[in-house]
Design an enzyme around this catalytic site. Structure first.
Site, PDB file in Angstrom:
ATOM      1  N   SER A  55       0.849  -1.188   0.000  1.00  0.00           N
ATOM      2  CA  SER A  55       0.000   0.000   0.000  1.00  0.00           C
ATOM      3  C   SER A  55       0.884   1.237   0.000  1.00  0.00           C
ATOM      4  O   SER A  55       1.749   1.379   0.870  1.00  0.00           O
ATOM      5  CB  SER A  55      -0.905   0.010   1.230  1.00  0.00           C
ATOM      6  OG  SER A  55      -1.761  -1.105   1.231  1.00  0.00           O
ATOM      7  N   GLY A  91      -0.389   4.433   0.157  1.00  0.00           N
ATOM      8  CA  GLY A  91      -1.229   5.547   0.576  1.00  0.00           C
ATOM      9  C   GLY A  91      -2.049   6.102  -0.570  1.00  0.00           C
ATOM     10  O   GLY A  91      -2.631   5.356  -1.358  1.00  0.00           O
ATOM     11  N   ALA A  92      -2.063   7.421  -0.694  1.00  0.00           N
ATOM     12  CA  ALA A  92      -2.881   8.078  -1.717  1.00  0.00           C
ATOM     13  C   ALA A  92      -2.405   7.773  -3.131  1.00  0.00           C
ATOM     14  O   ALA A  92      -3.149   7.984  -4.098  1.00  0.00           O
ATOM     15  CB  ALA A  92      -2.868   9.586  -1.485  1.00  0.00           C
ATOM     16  N   GLY A 121      -1.616   4.768  -4.435  1.00  0.00           N
ATOM     17  CA  GLY A 121      -2.124   3.521  -4.977  1.00  0.00           C
ATOM     18  C   GLY A 121      -1.488   2.311  -4.309  1.00  0.00           C
ATOM     19  O   GLY A 121      -1.011   2.392  -3.175  1.00  0.00           O
ATOM     20  N   GLY A 146      -6.214  -0.324   4.969  1.00  0.00           N
ATOM     21  CA  GLY A 146      -5.298  -1.351   4.485  1.00  0.00           C
ATOM     22  C   GLY A 146      -5.836  -2.748   4.701  1.00  0.00           C
ATOM     23  O   GLY A 146      -5.626  -3.649   3.877  1.00  0.00           O
ATOM     24  N   ASP A 147      -6.558  -2.943   5.799  1.00  0.00           N
ATOM     25  CA  ASP A 147      -7.157  -4.250   6.082  1.00  0.00           C
ATOM     26  C   ASP A 147      -8.282  -4.548   5.099  1.00  0.00           C
ATOM     27  O   ASP A 147      -8.439  -5.687   4.637  1.00  0.00           O
ATOM     28  CB  ASP A 147      -7.692  -4.281   7.515  1.00  0.00           C
ATOM     29  CG  ASP A 147      -6.642  -3.819   8.513  1.00  0.00           C
ATOM     30  OD1 ASP A 147      -5.461  -4.163   8.335  1.00  0.00           O
ATOM     31  OD2 ASP A 147      -7.004  -3.096   9.456  1.00  0.00           O
TER      32      ASP A 147
END
Length: 315
Positions: A220, A222-223, A225, A251-252
């Site tokens: 992951s 974040g913003a 992608g 994220g989960d």
């Protein structure tokens, strides 16, 4: 069925506030109570998608009983491991601009007998599981090698393992070749011991984790992608987000979307991004339902934007 394992679950209370002013009385505009822990959130996201899931977790005291009750109300099967200590309680404070302040308690210390019972419960519950998702920090009493032992036992029983943890626990587990690991950018940088400034940096770091034993890496960013690096190559996916309300459990939710879609390949990556993008637009740790998803908004490519700077570079 997706089986989840959460060694250090929690009872989470989230407050929405206009602003967080240190030392002042702050009046919440909304609040909610949820069962917490990364594996618990994966189960909640799987259940919200209408799929069967079983959550294995150590529970103790009144907070533990409340966690079990909340999960039952959400249609999640719970395989509790009774422990002497009390399940921890955490607090999250969410501001309108998406800033989140979290206060996480350490949780109970598990005895050697409780640790073994947790592993045995996972073994008993794993029959027929499409995936076992092992997620989150380890509570006091568990050595960093505990996840490695779980992965080894699961593979011996023929199960596939998705691992979402960090630090020494992640590095120790890599030698047992988990089927997929899901670090965020900060955890990825910590694992390879250097900063990440671009998407290309993240790809190289993910490849190093594969060299250490991970069969696939779902990262992951974040913003910016998410990345998937596996035997077939590397893929990058992103989706627009109108308003970020809370990133708790996003994220989960992404990991749940990945596993629901089969747990491999660009289609699963697209599902992960769709679930994560939907989750951050919901309050607290609310998990998205199929009605919240916008799969058409997700773009997936095997042409990696190597030089694209990460919005939040990790030092």
């Amino acid at each position: 069925m997706i089986l989840t394992v959460t060694p250090n679950p929690s009872l989470d209370r989230t407050y929405e506030v206009p602003s967080l002013d240190r030392g002042e009385v702050v009046r919440a505009t909304g609040d909610r109570m949820d069962p917490g822990g990364k594996g618990v959130n994966v189960s909640r996201a799987v259940a919200a998608a209408g799929q069967r899931t079983v959550a294995v977790l150590p529970l103790g005291g009144a907070p533990g009983r409340f966690v079990a009750q909340l999960l039952d109300e959400q249609g999640i099967e719970v395989a509790p491991v009774p422990v002497a200590g009390q399940t921890r309680s955490n607090i999250s404070i969410a501001e309108p601009d998406g800033t989140l302040t979290k206060i996480n308690a350490p949780g109970p210390e598990l005895s050697p007998e409780e640790q073994e019972l947790l592993l045995e419960t996972v073994r008993r519950q794993s029959a027929g599981a499409a995936w076992i998702a092992c997620c989150g920090s380890l509570p006091r009493g568990l050595a960093p090698s505990w996840y490695a032992e779980l992965v080894a036992r699961a593979h011996a029983a023929g199960a596939r393992i998705a691992l979402d943890t960090s630090g020494p626990a992640l590095l120790a587990a890599l030698r047992e070749r988990p089927d997929v690991v899901k670090p965020n950018a900060e955890e990825l940088a910590e694992a390879v011991g250097r900063p990440l400034a671009t998407v290309g940096d993240a790809v190289k770091a993910a490849e190093e984790l594969r060299e250490l034993g991970a069969r696939a890496v779902l990262a992951s960013l974040g913003a910016d992608g998410q990345l998937l690096v596996d035997d077939s190559g590397a893929y990058f996916a992103s989706a627009p987000v109108a308003v970020v309300r809370s990133n708790v459990g996003a994220g989960d939710s992404s990991l749940a979307g990945f596993l629901i879609a089969g747990g491999s390949g660009p289609e699963a990556l697209a599902s992960a991004v769709a679930h994560g993008a939907a989750a951050v637009q919901l309050p607290g740790s609310v998990m998205p339902t199929p009605a919240d998803l916008e799969p058409a908004a997700v773009t997936v490519t095997s042409v990696i934007p190597q030089d694209q700077a990460l919005t939040e570079a990790v030092s």
